[in-house]
Design an enzyme around this catalytic site. Sequence first.
Site, PDB file in Angstrom:
ATOM      1  N   GLU A  36       3.136  60.225   9.353  1.00  0.00           N
ATOM      2  CA  GLU A  36       3.126  59.224  10.415  1.00  0.00           C
ATOM      3  C   GLU A  36       2.200  58.091   9.989  1.00  0.00           C
ATOM      4  O   GLU A  36       1.037  58.325   9.661  1.00  0.00           O
ATOM      5  CB  GLU A  36       2.650  59.865  11.734  1.00  0.00           C
ATOM      6  CG  GLU A  36       2.404  58.897  12.858  1.00  0.00           C
ATOM      7  CD  GLU A  36       3.600  58.007  13.191  1.00  0.00           C
ATOM      8  OE1 GLU A  36       4.691  58.537  13.454  1.00  0.00           O
ATOM      9  OE2 GLU A  36       3.433  56.767  13.155  1.00  0.00           O
ATOM     10  N   CYS A  44       7.486  56.319  22.465  1.00  0.00           N
ATOM     11  CA  CYS A  44       7.398  56.750  23.870  1.00  0.00           C
ATOM     12  C   CYS A  44       5.949  56.901  24.324  1.00  0.00           C
ATOM     13  O   CYS A  44       5.553  56.369  25.354  1.00  0.00           O
ATOM     14  CB  CYS A  44       8.155  58.065  24.036  1.00  0.00           C
ATOM     15  SG  CYS A  44       7.963  58.765  25.673  1.00  0.00           S
ATOM     16  N   CYS A  49       7.519  54.402  26.916  1.00  0.00           N
ATOM     17  CA  CYS A  49       7.682  55.029  28.237  1.00  0.00           C
ATOM     18  C   CYS A  49       6.375  55.350  28.954  1.00  0.00           C
ATOM     19  O   CYS A  49       6.227  55.042  30.143  1.00  0.00           O
ATOM     20  CB  CYS A  49       8.438  56.347  28.117  1.00  0.00           C
ATOM     21  SG  CYS A  49       9.656  56.421  26.828  1.00  0.00           S
ATOM     22  N   LYS A  52       4.055  52.255  29.684  1.00  0.00           N
ATOM     23  CA  LYS A  52       4.873  51.407  30.585  1.00  0.00           C
ATOM     24  C   LYS A  52       4.857  51.973  32.005  1.00  0.00           C
ATOM     25  O   LYS A  52       4.681  51.251  32.981  1.00  0.00           O
ATOM     26  CB  LYS A  52       6.296  51.305  30.029  1.00  0.00           C
ATOM     27  CG  LYS A  52       7.287  50.460  30.795  1.00  0.00           C
ATOM     28  CD  LYS A  52       8.017  51.143  31.923  1.00  0.00           C
ATOM     29  CE  LYS A  52       8.669  52.444  31.609  1.00  0.00           C
ATOM     30  NZ  LYS A  52       9.876  52.387  30.811  1.00  0.00           N
ATOM     31  N   TYR A 101      -0.290  65.718  20.643  1.00  0.00           N
ATOM     32  CA  TYR A 101       0.809  65.800  19.681  1.00  0.00           C
ATOM     33  C   TYR A 101       0.292  66.328  18.346  1.00  0.00           C
ATOM     34  O   TYR A 101       0.898  67.188  17.719  1.00  0.00           O
ATOM     35  CB  TYR A 101       1.451  64.407  19.491  1.00  0.00           C
ATOM     36  CG  TYR A 101       2.639  64.166  20.392  1.00  0.00           C
ATOM     37  CD1 TYR A 101       2.498  64.163  21.770  1.00  0.00           C
ATOM     38  CD2 TYR A 101       3.909  63.941  19.863  1.00  0.00           C
ATOM     39  CE1 TYR A 101       3.586  63.942  22.601  1.00  0.00           C
ATOM     40  CE2 TYR A 101       4.997  63.728  20.687  1.00  0.00           C
ATOM     41  CZ  TYR A 101       4.829  63.733  22.049  1.00  0.00           C
ATOM     42  OH  TYR A 101       5.909  63.523  22.872  1.00  0.00           O
ATOM     43  N   GLY A 180      17.469  40.488  29.300  1.00  0.00           N
ATOM     44  CA  GLY A 180      17.838  41.000  30.623  1.00  0.00           C
ATOM     45  C   GLY A 180      18.150  42.478  30.573  1.00  0.00           C
ATOM     46  O   GLY A 180      18.933  42.991  31.368  1.00  0.00           O
ATOM     47  N   TYR A 182      16.579  46.707  29.809  1.00  0.00           N
ATOM     48  CA  TYR A 182      15.571  47.604  30.397  1.00  0.00           C
ATOM     49  C   TYR A 182      14.171  46.984  30.340  1.00  0.00           C
ATOM     50  O   TYR A 182      13.452  46.920  31.327  1.00  0.00           O
ATOM     51  CB  TYR A 182      15.442  48.876  29.548  1.00  0.00           C
ATOM     52  CG  TYR A 182      16.495  49.934  29.622  1.00  0.00           C
ATOM     53  CD1 TYR A 182      17.718  49.792  28.976  1.00  0.00           C
ATOM     54  CD2 TYR A 182      16.228  51.137  30.271  1.00  0.00           C
ATOM     55  CE1 TYR A 182      18.650  50.815  28.973  1.00  0.00           C
ATOM     56  CE2 TYR A 182      17.153  52.170  30.274  1.00  0.00           C
ATOM     57  CZ  TYR A 182      18.362  52.001  29.627  1.00  0.00           C
ATOM     58  OH  TYR A 182      19.266  53.020  29.624  1.00  0.00           O
ATOM     59  N   GLU A 186      11.898  45.688  33.460  1.00  0.00           N
ATOM     60  CA  GLU A 186      10.746  46.510  33.849  1.00  0.00           C
ATOM     61  C   GLU A 186       9.450  45.701  33.781  1.00  0.00           C
ATOM     62  O   GLU A 186       8.649  45.710  34.725  1.00  0.00           O
ATOM     63  CB  GLU A 186      10.649  47.739  32.930  1.00  0.00           C
ATOM     64  CG  GLU A 186      11.763  48.741  33.179  1.00  0.00           C
ATOM     65  CD  GLU A 186      11.722  49.969  32.261  1.00  0.00           C
ATOM     66  OE1 GLU A 186      12.383  50.955  32.590  1.00  0.00           O
ATOM     67  OE2 GLU A 186      11.045  49.934  31.219  1.00  0.00           O
ATOM     68  N   ARG A 203      20.563  35.191  29.154  1.00  0.00           N
ATOM     69  CA  ARG A 203      21.648  34.323  28.684  1.00  0.00           C
ATOM     70  C   ARG A 203      22.951  34.449  29.466  1.00  0.00           C
ATOM     71  O   ARG A 203      23.817  33.597  29.345  1.00  0.00           O
ATOM     72  CB  ARG A 203      21.900  34.573  27.203  1.00  0.00           C
ATOM     73  CG  ARG A 203      22.328  35.983  26.851  1.00  0.00           C
ATOM     74  CD  ARG A 203      22.399  36.162  25.344  1.00  0.00           C
ATOM     75  NE  ARG A 203      22.753  37.519  24.968  1.00  0.00           N
ATOM     76  CZ  ARG A 203      22.822  37.927  23.709  1.00  0.00           C
ATOM     77  NH1 ARG A 203      22.556  37.103  22.720  1.00  0.00           N
ATOM     78  NH2 ARG A 203      23.158  39.171  23.438  1.00  0.00           N
ATOM     79  N   ARG A 209      23.202  44.461  31.684  1.00  0.00           N
ATOM     80  CA  ARG A 209      24.596  44.602  31.260  1.00  0.00           C
ATOM     81  C   ARG A 209      24.838  46.041  30.816  1.00  0.00           C
ATOM     82  O   ARG A 209      24.009  46.640  30.143  1.00  0.00           O
ATOM     83  CB  ARG A 209      24.891  43.640  30.101  1.00  0.00           C
ATOM     84  CG  ARG A 209      26.336  43.550  29.718  1.00  0.00           C
ATOM     85  CD  ARG A 209      26.555  42.312  28.893  1.00  0.00           C
ATOM     86  NE  ARG A 209      25.847  42.365  27.627  1.00  0.00           N
ATOM     87  CZ  ARG A 209      26.329  42.939  26.519  1.00  0.00           C
ATOM     88  NH1 ARG A 209      27.526  43.489  26.535  1.00  0.00           N
ATOM     89  NH2 ARG A 209      25.625  42.930  25.403  1.00  0.00           N
ATOM     90  N   GLY A 269      16.033  43.490  22.649  1.00  0.00           N
ATOM     91  CA  GLY A 269      16.621  44.643  21.982  1.00  0.00           C
ATOM     92  C   GLY A 269      15.673  45.219  20.937  1.00  0.00           C
ATOM     93  O   GLY A 269      14.609  44.647  20.668  1.00  0.00           O
ATOM     94  N   THR A 318      14.015  58.903  24.780  1.00  0.00           N
ATOM     95  CA  THR A 318      13.139  59.970  24.282  1.00  0.00           C
ATOM     96  C   THR A 318      13.735  61.373  24.424  1.00  0.00           C
ATOM     97  O   THR A 318      13.757  62.139  23.458  1.00  0.00           O
ATOM     98  CB  THR A 318      11.786  59.899  25.022  1.00  0.00           C
ATOM     99  OG1 THR A 318      11.179  58.685  24.640  1.00  0.00           O
ATOM    100  CG2 THR A 318      10.880  61.059  24.682  1.00  0.00           C
ATOM    101  N   ALA A 348      16.926  56.352  33.696  1.00  0.00           N
ATOM    102  CA  ALA A 348      16.279  55.576  34.753  1.00  0.00           C
ATOM    103  C   ALA A 348      15.800  54.251  34.193  1.00  0.00           C
ATOM    104  O   ALA A 348      15.509  54.146  33.003  1.00  0.00           O
ATOM    105  CB  ALA A 348      15.089  56.355  35.298  1.00  0.00           C
ATOM    106  N   HIS A 443      16.305  66.907  55.345  1.00  0.00           N
ATOM    107  CA  HIS A 443      16.001  65.839  56.293  1.00  0.00           C
ATOM    108  C   HIS A 443      14.529  65.817  56.652  1.00  0.00           C
ATOM    109  O   HIS A 443      13.934  66.888  56.805  1.00  0.00           O
ATOM    110  CB  HIS A 443      16.844  66.067  57.557  1.00  0.00           C
ATOM    111  CG  HIS A 443      16.721  64.955  58.535  1.00  0.00           C
ATOM    112  ND1 HIS A 443      17.293  63.722  58.340  1.00  0.00           N
ATOM    113  CD2 HIS A 443      16.068  64.901  59.722  1.00  0.00           C
ATOM    114  CE1 HIS A 443      17.008  62.953  59.381  1.00  0.00           C
ATOM    115  NE2 HIS A 443      16.275  63.640  60.221  1.00  0.00           N
ATOM    116  N   GLU A 448      19.322  62.567  51.114  1.00  0.00           N
ATOM    117  CA  GLU A 448      20.331  63.273  51.914  1.00  0.00           C
ATOM    118  C   GLU A 448      21.625  62.462  52.019  1.00  0.00           C
ATOM    119  O   GLU A 448      22.701  63.002  52.249  1.00  0.00           O
ATOM    120  CB  GLU A 448      19.803  63.651  53.302  1.00  0.00           C
ATOM    121  CG  GLU A 448      19.485  62.492  54.211  1.00  0.00           C
ATOM    122  CD  GLU A 448      18.873  62.962  55.538  1.00  0.00           C
ATOM    123  OE1 GLU A 448      19.504  63.767  56.240  1.00  0.00           O
ATOM    124  OE2 GLU A 448      17.759  62.525  55.870  1.00  0.00           O
TER     125      GLU A 448
END
Length: 466
Positions: A36, A44, A49, A52, A101, A180, A182, A186, A203, A209, A269, A318, A348, A443, A448
């Site tokens: 690494e 992530c 993620c 964020k 990790y 425009g 994710y 966000e 654009r 989209r 992107g 992820t 999500a 409820h 529901e």
Amino acid sequence: MADQYDYDLFTIGAGSGGVRASRMSALKGAKVAVAEEHRPGGTCVIRGCVPKKYMVYASNFAKQVKTARAYGWDLPEKPSFDWPSFRDAMNAEVDRLSGIYARNLNNTGVELIEERAEIVGPHEIRLVQSDRVVTAKHILIATGGTPSKDWDLPGVEHTITSNELFHLKKLPEHIVIAGGGYIACEFAQVFAGLGVKTCLVYRRDTVLRGFDEDVRTFVHEGLKASGVRVITHTVFEKIEETPYKPGFKTVTLKNGDELIADQVVFAIGRNPYVEGLGLENAGVELDEAGAILVDEYSKTNVDHIYAVGDVTNRVNLTPVAIREGAAFAETVFGNKPTAYDHELIPSAVFTQPPVGTAGLTEAEARRTGAEIDIYKSRFRPMKGMITDNPDWMMMKLVVRASDQVVLGVHIVGDDAPEIIQAVGIAVKAGLTKAQFDATCAVHPTAAEELVTMKEKWTPPELKAAE
Ligand code: NDP
């Protein structure tokens, strides 16, 4: 296991996919190393993620303060937000997770090599900092993606990407975001919530989209309602330092508008991260988007080289990278060929309110040629009803008419990501509308509504003709 090679498996990249694959392979008896070049955790945990979502939480308090007042809480007229103390707490948590990790790799006997690795031959990997070459029977590429700056734009050097947003020295006064998708949506809402003047430049006409049209409209309107200035049908033309205000830039748009901002963000992107990796030295093929080409077992065109996660540009999430990594370990070291099923993956978008989606959009379902029934509900959840500006929520079921199978569920509203995780099980299981309806409501909840939608939605023009 290793005999003529130093390792049975050498993984490049200790992100979600690489770590899962390495640990599972080691648990199956393989001798494994993972390299690494930054810190264990990958996009992530380190710059995606996780931080964020902390920023979304931070931003959302602005609204919660207003709601609390409506519920009788006496709070200062102008509560203030301290970016440096939040930022440092967020990054301390990122450090903690990165440490976990590293520890988990160690606990399963995986050797973590904190260096850049490059492929120099079919089985040979060079570790750049220590300038040594190691050999491996199998190589797994899990290097993820990087934010795109592929735009031949005058002044591109004045822009930042999501990578830098978690480390800003101070909260911007005015932020302009291009894109425009994710990330653009966000962060636009994060910064607007934190009180930053925010402008999003997209654009086309409606953000997100690829998502269901009702979701797109809801999020687009939601951005505007939360104070984001959304400029559509144009892109940046150039960015220059402005002489009027030190540290600020002038962003000129193709439509002639000029925006003065202290942070200009590209969220246009992400690209597979293969630069300088030496794939050509092993003959690994890429697709036209620069992603590593793999089969359903994540195997490249070279028999002993595999790739998982965003570097393969399949479904760039992820949990998908984690499942691909686990399937790799089963296939190569578990003697059980396992292909991860990429169908019907729930996801999500952490806008405010957030989106939760599982299965097909209405347009995708109609493209199958089947007759489709739509059930939709737009309502105001109870929490906001005693405030002066109650939120709206949207839920939509996409149902195949012939057998009543629920092909897709789309939700925008508080807790949508939590709700969709459970509904995703039903969609993956291929349950029918009748099975949804046979499930008793909980409820009082917003969710529901998913089991109480009785009336099929009819387009207004058809309704008028009835
Ligand atoms: P996306 O691909 O989602 O969106 C890119 C956006 O930039 C689109 O709106 C696109 O417009 C626009 N764009 C692309 N090129 C240009 C250009 N040259 N000029 C102007 N606009 C441009 O990318 P993101 O960076 O937002 O996210 C990358 C990926 O990361 C996502 O696909 C997702 O897989 C993952 N992600 C997931 C999250 C989550 O699960 N919550 C959160 C963040 C990221 P157009 O629509 O016209 O193509």
